[in-house]
Design an enzyme around this catalytic site. Sequence first.
Site, PDB file in Angstrom:
ATOM      1  N   GLN A  38      -5.138   4.273   6.198  1.00 16.20           N
ATOM      2  CA  GLN A  38      -4.056   3.319   5.997  1.00 16.20           C
ATOM      3  C   GLN A  38      -4.028   2.706   4.592  1.00 16.20           C
ATOM      4  OE1 GLN A  38      -5.031   1.330  10.008  1.00 16.20           O
ATOM      5  NE2 GLN A  38      -2.833   1.088   9.869  1.00 16.20           N
ATOM      6  N   ARG A  95     -14.520  -5.286   7.568  1.00 17.84           N
ATOM      7  CA  ARG A  95     -14.566  -4.097   8.422  1.00 17.84           C
ATOM      8  C   ARG A  95     -13.667  -3.034   7.816  1.00 17.84           C
ATOM      9  NH1 ARG A  95     -11.116  -2.692  13.504  1.00 17.84           N
ATOM     10  NH2 ARG A  95     -12.035  -0.677  13.936  1.00 17.84           N
ATOM     11  N   HIS A 140     -11.764   6.156  12.437  1.00 14.98           N
ATOM     12  CA  HIS A 140     -10.521   5.417  12.680  1.00 14.98           C
ATOM     13  C   HIS A 140      -9.369   6.421  12.574  1.00 14.98           C
ATOM     14  CE1 HIS A 140      -8.721   1.142  12.655  1.00 14.98           C
ATOM     15  NE2 HIS A 140      -7.703   1.957  12.775  1.00 14.98           N
ATOM     16  N   ASN A 185     -12.795   3.826  16.683  1.00 14.07           N
ATOM     17  CA  ASN A 185     -11.765   2.803  16.849  1.00 14.07           C
ATOM     18  C   ASN A 185     -10.788   3.207  17.954  1.00 14.07           C
ATOM     19  OD1 ASN A 185     -10.200   0.387  15.805  1.00 14.07           O
ATOM     20  ND2 ASN A 185      -8.628   1.975  15.677  1.00 14.07           N
ATOM     21  N   GLU A 186     -10.685   2.365  18.974  1.00 17.31           N
ATOM     22  CA  GLU A 186      -9.656   2.514  20.006  1.00 17.31           C
ATOM     23  C   GLU A 186      -9.516   3.921  20.568  1.00 17.31           C
ATOM     24  OE1 GLU A 186      -5.972   1.001  18.454  1.00 17.31           O
ATOM     25  OE2 GLU A 186      -6.720  -1.042  18.302  1.00 17.31           O
ATOM     26  N   ASN A 317     -10.122  -5.115  19.883  1.00 17.66           N
ATOM     27  CA  ASN A 317      -8.858  -5.258  19.154  1.00 17.66           C
ATOM     28  C   ASN A 317      -7.831  -5.788  20.135  1.00 17.66           C
ATOM     29  OD1 ASN A 317     -10.184  -4.072  17.050  1.00 17.66           O
ATOM     30  ND2 ASN A 317      -8.979  -2.180  17.035  1.00 17.66           N
ATOM     31  N   TYR A 319      -3.876  -7.618  20.553  1.00 18.60           N
ATOM     32  CA  TYR A 319      -2.607  -7.985  19.910  1.00 18.60           C
ATOM     33  C   TYR A 319      -1.588  -8.617  20.845  1.00 18.60           C
ATOM     34  CZ  TYR A 319      -4.010  -5.251  15.798  1.00 18.60           C
ATOM     35  OH  TYR A 319      -4.653  -4.786  14.684  1.00 18.60           O
ATOM     36  N   GLU A 390     -10.084  -6.775  15.554  1.00 18.62           N
ATOM     37  CA  GLU A 390      -8.718  -6.786  15.000  1.00 18.62           C
ATOM     38  C   GLU A 390      -7.885  -7.779  15.774  1.00 18.62           C
ATOM     39  OE1 GLU A 390      -6.519  -3.056  14.804  1.00 18.62           O
ATOM     40  OE2 GLU A 390      -8.297  -2.016  14.069  1.00 18.62           O
ATOM     41  N   TRP A 438      -6.563  -8.608  11.188  1.00 17.34           N
ATOM     42  CA  TRP A 438      -5.888  -7.375  10.792  1.00 17.34           C
ATOM     43  C   TRP A 438      -4.578  -7.773  10.145  1.00 17.34           C
ATOM     44  CZ3 TRP A 438      -7.398  -2.420  10.517  1.00 17.34           C
ATOM     45  CH2 TRP A 438      -6.404  -1.501  10.130  1.00 17.34           C
ATOM     46  N   GLU A 445       1.308   1.823   8.273  1.00 21.95           N
ATOM     47  CA  GLU A 445       1.189   1.459   9.685  1.00 21.95           C
ATOM     48  C   GLU A 445       1.531   2.678  10.564  1.00 21.95           C
ATOM     49  OE1 GLU A 445      -0.247  -0.638  11.466  1.00 21.95           O
ATOM     50  OE2 GLU A 445       0.816  -0.480  13.363  1.00 21.95           O
ATOM     51  N   TRP A 446       0.762   3.739  10.405  1.00 19.85           N
ATOM     52  CA  TRP A 446       0.851   4.932  11.249  1.00 19.85           C
ATOM     53  C   TRP A 446       2.299   5.427  11.406  1.00 19.85           C
ATOM     54  CZ3 TRP A 446      -3.857   6.439  10.795  1.00 19.85           C
ATOM     55  CH2 TRP A 446      -4.909   5.541  10.852  1.00 19.85           C
ATOM     56  N   PHE A 454       1.374  -5.910   7.998  1.00 21.24           N
ATOM     57  CA  PHE A 454       0.359  -6.675   8.728  1.00 21.24           C
ATOM     58  C   PHE A 454      -0.558  -7.471   7.798  1.00 21.24           C
ATOM     59  CE2 PHE A 454       1.169  -3.928  12.434  1.00 21.24           C
ATOM     60  CZ  PHE A 454       0.836  -4.734  13.516  1.00 21.24           C
TER      61      PHE A 454
HETATM   62  C1  PNW Z   1      -4.460  -0.860  15.966  1.00 24.43           C
HETATM   63  N1  PNW Z   1      -0.462  -0.865  20.994  1.00 24.43           N
HETATM   64  O1  PNW Z   1      -3.767   0.053  16.738  1.00 24.43           O
HETATM   65  C2  PNW Z   1      -5.165  -0.007  14.931  1.00 24.43           C
HETATM   66  O2  PNW Z   1      -6.556  -0.038  15.081  1.00 24.43           O
HETATM   67  C3  PNW Z   1      -4.768  -0.282  13.524  1.00 24.43           C
HETATM   68  O3  PNW Z   1      -5.092   0.817  12.719  1.00 24.43           O
HETATM   69  C4  PNW Z   1      -3.297  -0.626  13.462  1.00 24.43           C
HETATM   70  O4  PNW Z   1      -2.792  -0.709  12.177  1.00 24.43           O
HETATM   71  C5  PNW Z   1      -3.123  -1.944  14.197  1.00 24.43           C
HETATM   72  O5  PNW Z   1      -3.584  -1.846  15.521  1.00 24.43           O
HETATM   73  C6  PNW Z   1      -1.686  -2.438  14.232  1.00 24.43           C
HETATM   74  O6  PNW Z   1      -0.889  -1.529  14.898  1.00 24.43           O
HETATM   75  C7  PNW Z   1      -2.947  -0.254  17.789  1.00 24.43           C
HETATM   76  O7  PNW Z   1       0.605  -0.224  21.057  1.00 24.43           O
HETATM   77  C8  PNW Z   1      -1.673   0.257  17.790  1.00 24.43           C
HETATM   78  O8  PNW Z   1      -0.770  -1.673  21.898  1.00 24.43           O
HETATM   79  C9  PNW Z   1      -0.855   0.064  18.856  1.00 24.43           C
HETATM   80  C10 PNW Z   1      -1.306  -0.662  19.936  1.00 24.43           C
HETATM   81  C11 PNW Z   1      -2.586  -1.188  19.948  1.00 24.43           C
HETATM   82  C12 PNW Z   1      -3.386  -0.980  18.865  1.00 24.43           C
END
Ligand code: PNW
Length: 490
Positions: A38, A95, A140, A185-186, A317, A319, A390, A438, A445-446, A454
């Site tokens: 990223q 991190r 990651h 990661n995740e 992580n 959100y 995160e 984060w 952002e993917w 972010f």
């Molecule tokens: C994380 N969701 O991913 C990643 O670890 C980061 O690289 C990314 O930039 C960040 O969150 C923000 O998107 C996620 O859909 C992406 O719930 C999507 C989800 C959760 C985590």
Amino acid sequence: MIKKEKFLKEHPYLLEKEVSRSDFPPNFLFGVATSAYQIEGGCREGGRGPSIWDAFSHTKGTILDGSNGDVAVDHYHRYKEDIELIAKLGFDAYRFSISWSRIFPDGLGTKVNEEGIAFYNNIINALLEKGIEPYITLYHWDLPLHLQESMGGWLNKEIVKYFAIYADTCFASFGDRVKKWITLNEPLQTAVNGFDTGILAPGKHEHSDTEPFLASHHQILAHATAVSIYRSMYKDNQGGEVGLVVDCEWAEANSDKIEDKAAAAKRLEFQLGWYLHPLYYGDYPEVMRKILGDGLPKFSEEDKELLRNSLDFIGLNHYSSRFIKHVTDSPAECYYYKAQEIERLAKWEDGEPIGERAASEWLYVCPWGLRKVLNYIVQRYNNPIIYVTENGMDDEDSSAPLHEMLDDKLRVSYFKGYLAAVAQAIKDGADVRGYFAWSLLDNFEWAQGYTKRFGLIYVDYKNGLARHPKSSAYWFMRFLKGDEGKNGKE
Ligand code: PNW
């Protein structure tokens, strides 16, 4: 949102409040987080091999703005400046992730790329010089492309061996100075969005009734193998710790009905239990076995032995939060982005998301959700050590004047709310040792490319990738000095 108001009235203790540094234990760690693909760029420099994200982002139609991480925010050349910024803001820890294909360009682990090692040595040394503790994520999402193309990546059990070689090399090269390691990661995102919806690399969706489960299975084994290598070969000398980062939305039952409560509980098992249950107890949660039957791969007795208690800490992580309700049919609309096989199999449906939406369509602001996830982990896994690895929110990229983009008031209140929730969870009894925002910088952002921001630090994509701290960065700086919140001047 009427439902939320009613809910908060019934649960007043969940309301956020002001927060200050003194609400946290003195040795509590505050950090910022990033990941290699990223931010780094330099995709063909320093002997780096291609990763699945290079291939995926260069495939037409995968990334919202048609962009990629070839240059990203050029951290590869600007890491010194970026580390200066972390130090200036006063964070204790950073991190970041290592790009596997910088260390082993084809992933096979036959020849170490010394330039890659040197790059990360420079970063680690620059951090330590400033008194910033490195927290390193080994994976990651940027798998060496060759491992995907030649053997199917996470779908092939052989990957465990290649990950082990890579992890071992990192422990040996950096472990004298790095004491906190995160294997993956995740894994949930790799499984679900890499092999079911296909919105993340490697972008598969053709066999979504089996592949997400296989990809998870091998990630779990890869994690545990790396931990076992660390414990048998490095732990005594280096004294570090190894954890896994999981992502989890809070799942609140949509009503008091028993079916809805069960659906919410099931949702949590399918997010967290999928990974944490094997790593503590040696196998998948009962409810996953019951629902998925033979669709879920099996661990051998030897695997189970390897898996049990193979976590020194949990990285969380977090959100977003949702009300979850029971359904009997296949849902049409599901969490994250589209209908998923996993949800069809598990028979739950999203209730409505809770809170105000940020820029990303899956991100809703609901601080008390974090407190609830932390308390859930305490109960379910016997009060483990947790780091929030995160947490943050995004703004839509826009052509508004710079000073407006920099004044990110919403992000400031986001951090206040979520930090207060973490402080509450610690008072509730959770053993949370640190919190990473984060993200340090606006970045790639993917699938959403550069359309979402972010960062605590604004990156001016039109003007040479110049860095400009946002109001949230300055807020954090004052917070870390103890000048914000209850005792503060604000
Ligand atoms: C994380 N969701 O991913 C990643 O670890 C980061 O690289 C990314 O930039 C960040 O969150 C923000 O998107 C996620 O859909 C992406 O719930 C999507 C989800 C959760 C985590």
